[in-house]
Design an enzyme around this catalytic site. Sequence first.
Site, PDB file in Angstrom:
ATOM      1  CB  VAL A 166     -10.197  -5.260  11.450  1.00  9.42           C
ATOM      2  CG1 VAL A 166     -11.378  -6.071  11.979  1.00  9.42           C
ATOM      3  CG2 VAL A 166     -10.484  -4.766  10.045  1.00  9.42           C
ATOM      4  CG  ASP A 201     -11.027  -4.703  -2.547  1.00  8.91           C
ATOM      5  OD1 ASP A 201     -10.385  -5.171  -3.497  1.00  8.91           O
ATOM      6  OD2 ASP A 201     -10.501  -4.391  -1.457  1.00  8.91           O
ATOM      7  N   GLY A 261      -6.158  -2.650   6.779  1.00 11.54           N
ATOM      8  CA  GLY A 261      -6.288  -2.613   5.330  1.00 11.54           C
ATOM      9  C   GLY A 261      -6.182  -1.204   4.820  1.00 11.54           C
ATOM     10  N   GLY A 262      -6.608  -1.002   3.578  1.00 10.29           N
ATOM     11  CA  GLY A 262      -6.479   0.306   2.969  1.00 10.29           C
ATOM     12  C   GLY A 262      -7.352   1.358   3.603  1.00 10.29           C
ATOM     13  CE  LYS A 301     -11.580  -1.921   7.092  1.00  5.62           C
ATOM     14  NZ  LYS A 301     -11.561  -2.874   5.960  1.00  5.62           N
ATOM     15  N   GLY A 331      -8.960   0.985   6.960  1.00  5.36           N
ATOM     16  CA  GLY A 331      -9.036   1.035   8.408  1.00  5.36           C
ATOM     17  C   GLY A 331      -8.389  -0.153   9.077  1.00  5.36           C
TER      18      GLY A 331
END
Length: 404
Positions: free
Chosen positions: A22, A125, A17-18, A36, A20
């Site tokens: 996973v 988010d 994702g933005g 993460k 890190g």
Amino acid sequence: MSERLGPYELLSRLGSGGFGAVHLALDPEGRTVAVKVLHPHVAADGVALSRLAREVETMRMVGGPHVAEVLDASLEGDKPYLVTRYVQGRPLSAVPVPVSDLRQLASGLADALLAMHESGVVHRDLKPANVMMTEGAPVVIDFGIASALDSLSVTASGAVVGTPGYLAPEVLEGRAAGMEADVFSFGATLAYAATGRQPYGQGPASAIAYRVVHHPPDLEGVPEWLEPLLRECLATDPAARPTADRICARLGVAPVSHAPRTAAPVVRPRSAADDLSTREWQPGKERHGRSVEESRARHREKVRRRWLIGSGLFVSLLAAAAREPLPEVSLFLLAAYALGWVSDAGVALFSRRPHRRGRVIADLVSVAGSVGLAFGLAAVFSTFTLALFAGTALVVGIVFLVSA
């Protein structure tokens, strides 16, 4: 070969994702967790890491069946990371919509929202990609991270703090945002789940943001019992939105105790002598720890049993299809299958492995069942039908193996 990060053994990468990447991992007691690992540009931002370090203890207080609890964290060194409960499932953004059980989804998300807000955590988010669906129930992931890492340097490095269409108007306009922003995201996420459409349409991020601020959401198709609540949640004025406890009351969600869990210090350098806080976590009904080797042994046994059942069904179909035109081939298939699994039962019988009696019984029952099934299928179905079944089973098996 698997990689180690602190006391965790990284098994496979689940996604990115933005902030890190996973990884599926095993903790020191052999339990699956999600690790993460923060991206380098995030790890290089000392201000962002300091904010995250202050927030981790609060984030770790959030508990409940509908949130992926923060279990551990290490924000020092070259690869800072967070550890959360591993949730097996697919994100809401990847499942068929409208969802079949909207009430269960709404109730679960409301409970997750209440659990976060009772602990003083703002998700910032909340969106379909951050809602994992497991057996129809939602589990919210990544709560608190976007809020803690909302710094100019992180954002400038390419991480988008939030998703247009699910961000509240006050966030888009740069005004102060709190728990009311999560309520807006909750409403937008449920609207998507109920209609299968983005509540503020699609297109460039700037166009979507403009609609969020200046236009009402598209709620056509939302059930009557849910539409009034979503309109309140998606109000432009934060003060007009209901609180998490009011949402739960409106949906009839029974009060659940989200009592803070015991929070031992978790943001720290690693050493072999550390008494890991993840040892306090006991997922589901599991009340004992297992070593990595024990977990692997259990996994191997699960895979072996699947092969036992699957190969038995396939051999039964082939033997039944070949019985009339090629009886010798039919007998050979059954004999080979029986010999293979009887041998496996013999090895298990003289081994010192635990549960060997269950393995022997499973092997023998599978052999007897496969032989009986082959004769039964041959007596009921025609050769052509059985051949068609066997071919279909072969194709499905290949597709399953490739996808797995």
